[in-house]
Motif scaffolding. Sequence first.
Motif, PDB file in Angstrom:
ATOM      1  N   GLY A 192       0.775  -1.380   0.037  1.00  0.00           N
ATOM      2  CA  GLY A 192       0.079   0.072   0.016  1.00  0.00           C
ATOM      3  C   GLY A 192       0.803   1.396   0.047  1.00  0.00           C
ATOM      4  O   GLY A 192       0.490   2.157   0.924  1.00  0.00           O
ATOM      5  N   CYS A 193       1.712   1.406  -1.099  1.00  0.00           N
ATOM      6  CA  CYS A 193       2.619   2.568  -0.921  1.00  0.00           C
ATOM      7  C   CYS A 193       3.190   2.607  -2.379  1.00  0.00           C
ATOM      8  O   CYS A 193       2.906   1.714  -3.374  1.00  0.00           O
ATOM      9  CB  CYS A 193       3.710   2.439   0.095  1.00  0.00           C
ATOM     10  SG  CYS A 193       4.634   1.175   0.188  1.00  0.00           S
ATOM     11  N   SER A 194       3.611   3.714  -2.868  1.00  0.00           N
ATOM     12  CA  SER A 194       3.977   3.901  -4.272  1.00  0.00           C
ATOM     13  C   SER A 194       5.575   3.615  -4.415  1.00  0.00           C
ATOM     14  O   SER A 194       6.380   3.497  -3.263  1.00  0.00           O
ATOM     15  CB  SER A 194       3.944   5.408  -4.554  1.00  0.00           C
ATOM     16  OG  SER A 194       4.937   6.179  -3.752  1.00  0.00           O
ATOM     17  N   ARG A 195       5.873   3.353  -5.451  1.00  0.00           N
ATOM     18  CA  ARG A 195       7.264   3.258  -5.989  1.00  0.00           C
ATOM     19  C   ARG A 195       8.330   4.073  -5.431  1.00  0.00           C
ATOM     20  O   ARG A 195       9.360   4.012  -4.710  1.00  0.00           O
ATOM     21  CB  ARG A 195       7.407   2.966  -7.393  1.00  0.00           C
ATOM     22  CG  ARG A 195       6.862   1.581  -8.041  1.00  0.00           C
ATOM     23  CD  ARG A 195       6.760   1.809  -9.436  1.00  0.00           C
ATOM     24  NE  ARG A 195       7.774   2.039 -10.306  1.00  0.00           N
ATOM     25  CZ  ARG A 195       8.714   1.384 -10.989  1.00  0.00           C
ATOM     26  NH1 ARG A 195       8.623   0.083 -10.966  1.00  0.00           N
ATOM     27  NH2 ARG A 195       9.903   1.757 -11.427  1.00  0.00           N
ATOM     28  N   GLY A 196       7.853   5.692  -5.451  1.00  0.00           N
ATOM     29  CA  GLY A 196       8.657   6.659  -5.171  1.00  0.00           C
ATOM     30  C   GLY A 196       8.809   6.691  -3.562  1.00  0.00           C
ATOM     31  O   GLY A 196       9.846   6.884  -2.883  1.00  0.00           O
ATOM     32  N   GLU A 197       7.805   6.179  -2.819  1.00  0.00           N
ATOM     33  CA  GLU A 197       8.015   6.077  -1.467  1.00  0.00           C
ATOM     34  C   GLU A 197       8.640   5.037  -0.968  1.00  0.00           C
ATOM     35  O   GLU A 197       9.287   5.397  -0.060  1.00  0.00           O
ATOM     36  CB  GLU A 197       6.470   5.846  -0.791  1.00  0.00           C
ATOM     37  CG  GLU A 197       5.476   7.238  -0.905  1.00  0.00           C
ATOM     38  CD  GLU A 197       3.912   6.902  -0.413  1.00  0.00           C
ATOM     39  OE1 GLU A 197       3.420   7.872  -0.137  1.00  0.00           O
ATOM     40  OE2 GLU A 197       3.449   5.878  -0.819  1.00  0.00           O
ATOM     41  N   ILE A 198       8.802   3.866  -1.538  1.00  0.00           N
ATOM     42  CA  ILE A 198       9.489   2.819  -1.367  1.00  0.00           C
ATOM     43  C   ILE A 198      10.845   3.286  -1.497  1.00  0.00           C
ATOM     44  O   ILE A 198      12.064   2.913  -0.885  1.00  0.00           O
ATOM     45  CB  ILE A 198       9.208   1.668  -2.075  1.00  0.00           C
ATOM     46  CG1 ILE A 198       7.733   1.073  -1.436  1.00  0.00           C
ATOM     47  CG2 ILE A 198      10.393   0.619  -1.786  1.00  0.00           C
ATOM     48  CD1 ILE A 198       7.394   0.092  -2.301  1.00  0.00           C
ATOM     49  N   LYS A 199      11.244   4.067  -2.623  1.00  0.00           N
ATOM     50  CA  LYS A 199      12.551   4.519  -2.889  1.00  0.00           C
ATOM     51  C   LYS A 199      13.261   5.563  -2.029  1.00  0.00           C
ATOM     52  O   LYS A 199      14.335   5.570  -2.006  1.00  0.00           O
ATOM     53  CB  LYS A 199      12.761   4.963  -4.532  1.00  0.00           C
ATOM     54  CG  LYS A 199      13.920   5.363  -4.881  1.00  0.00           C
ATOM     55  CD  LYS A 199      13.947   5.802  -6.484  1.00  0.00           C
ATOM     56  CE  LYS A 199      15.057   5.926  -7.095  1.00  0.00           C
ATOM     57  NZ  LYS A 199      15.018   6.236  -8.480  1.00  0.00           N
ATOM     58  N   ALA A 200      12.249   6.292  -1.397  1.00  0.00           N
ATOM     59  CA  ALA A 200      12.607   7.479  -0.225  1.00  0.00           C
ATOM     60  C   ALA A 200      12.701   6.806   0.941  1.00  0.00           C
ATOM     61  O   ALA A 200      13.316   7.551   1.798  1.00  0.00           O
ATOM     62  CB  ALA A 200      11.593   8.503  -0.438  1.00  0.00           C
ATOM     63  N   ALA A 201      12.619   5.298   1.375  1.00  0.00           N
ATOM     64  CA  ALA A 201      12.606   4.821   2.533  1.00  0.00           C
ATOM     65  C   ALA A 201      14.073   4.888   2.870  1.00  0.00           C
ATOM     66  O   ALA A 201      15.004   5.028   2.267  1.00  0.00           O
ATOM     67  CB  ALA A 201      12.104   3.440   2.613  1.00  0.00           C
ATOM     68  N   PRO A 202      14.359   4.772   4.288  1.00  0.00           N
ATOM     69  CA  PRO A 202      15.947   4.613   4.479  1.00  0.00           C
ATOM     70  C   PRO A 202      16.542   3.542   3.843  1.00  0.00           C
ATOM     71  O   PRO A 202      16.058   2.192   3.636  1.00  0.00           O
ATOM     72  CB  PRO A 202      15.680   4.167   6.116  1.00  0.00           C
ATOM     73  CG  PRO A 202      14.458   4.695   6.503  1.00  0.00           C
ATOM     74  CD  PRO A 202      13.458   4.741   5.461  1.00  0.00           C
ATOM     75  N   ARG A 203      17.651   4.178   3.393  1.00  0.00           N
ATOM     76  CA  ARG A 203      18.569   3.223   2.546  1.00  0.00           C
ATOM     77  C   ARG A 203      18.922   1.699   3.131  1.00  0.00           C
ATOM     78  O   ARG A 203      19.443   1.670   4.070  1.00  0.00           O
ATOM     79  CB  ARG A 203      19.572   3.688   1.933  1.00  0.00           C
ATOM     80  CG  ARG A 203      20.420   3.366   0.627  1.00  0.00           C
ATOM     81  CD  ARG A 203      19.636   3.267  -0.455  1.00  0.00           C
ATOM     82  NE  ARG A 203      20.376   3.018  -1.390  1.00  0.00           N
ATOM     83  CZ  ARG A 203      20.517   3.308  -2.720  1.00  0.00           C
ATOM     84  NH1 ARG A 203      19.637   4.410  -2.957  1.00  0.00           N
ATOM     85  NH2 ARG A 203      20.913   2.984  -3.737  1.00  0.00           N
ATOM     86  N   PHE A 204      18.547   0.856   2.418  1.00  0.00           N
ATOM     87  CA  PHE A 204      19.250  -0.683   2.564  1.00  0.00           C
ATOM     88  C   PHE A 204      20.378  -0.710   2.126  1.00  0.00           C
ATOM     89  O   PHE A 204      20.519  -0.693   0.869  1.00  0.00           O
ATOM     90  CB  PHE A 204      18.078  -1.778   2.246  1.00  0.00           C
ATOM     91  CG  PHE A 204      18.574  -3.062   2.627  1.00  0.00           C
ATOM     92  CD1 PHE A 204      18.473  -3.430   4.049  1.00  0.00           C
ATOM     93  CD2 PHE A 204      18.887  -3.931   1.676  1.00  0.00           C
ATOM     94  CE1 PHE A 204      18.930  -4.743   4.520  1.00  0.00           C
ATOM     95  CE2 PHE A 204      19.257  -5.118   1.995  1.00  0.00           C
ATOM     96  CZ  PHE A 204      19.187  -5.667   3.516  1.00  0.00           C
TER      97      PHE A 204
END
Length: 123
Positions: A81-93
């Motif tokens: 339930g989130c966008s690709r951009g939101e996932i890309k902006a998450a704390p970097r793994f």
Amino acid sequence: MAIDRIWSYPPQAGRVEGLDLTGFTVVAYDGTIGHVDREADHFGMRHLVVDTGVWVFGKSVLIPVGVVTGIEPGERRVAVGCSRGEIKAAPRFRIDSETMDPEYLRRVGDYYHRLPPRETTTA
């Protein structure tokens, strides 16, 4: 959503206990993210490590299972339930050992917990 719930599958997600999600395609509401590399549960913080292929420069991302909105075993697909951009902006793994770092996991959980709620979708 309480922050601790970000680490548990929502009841409506359709999680089947014992089902191995490795290799399932992960889909955000605006497109495919990648494939589940593995599922982990460290410190009670259950999450998916998703291989993004070339989408995020061949990196993996960590997604708490609380954002899973649907699992379709027949299609081998997991919806989040989130966008690709939101996932890309998450704390970097960056490295696999981060899945064993409770502080990193707390930062990831806090980030996803603060995202605006979306309508529930299915895989």
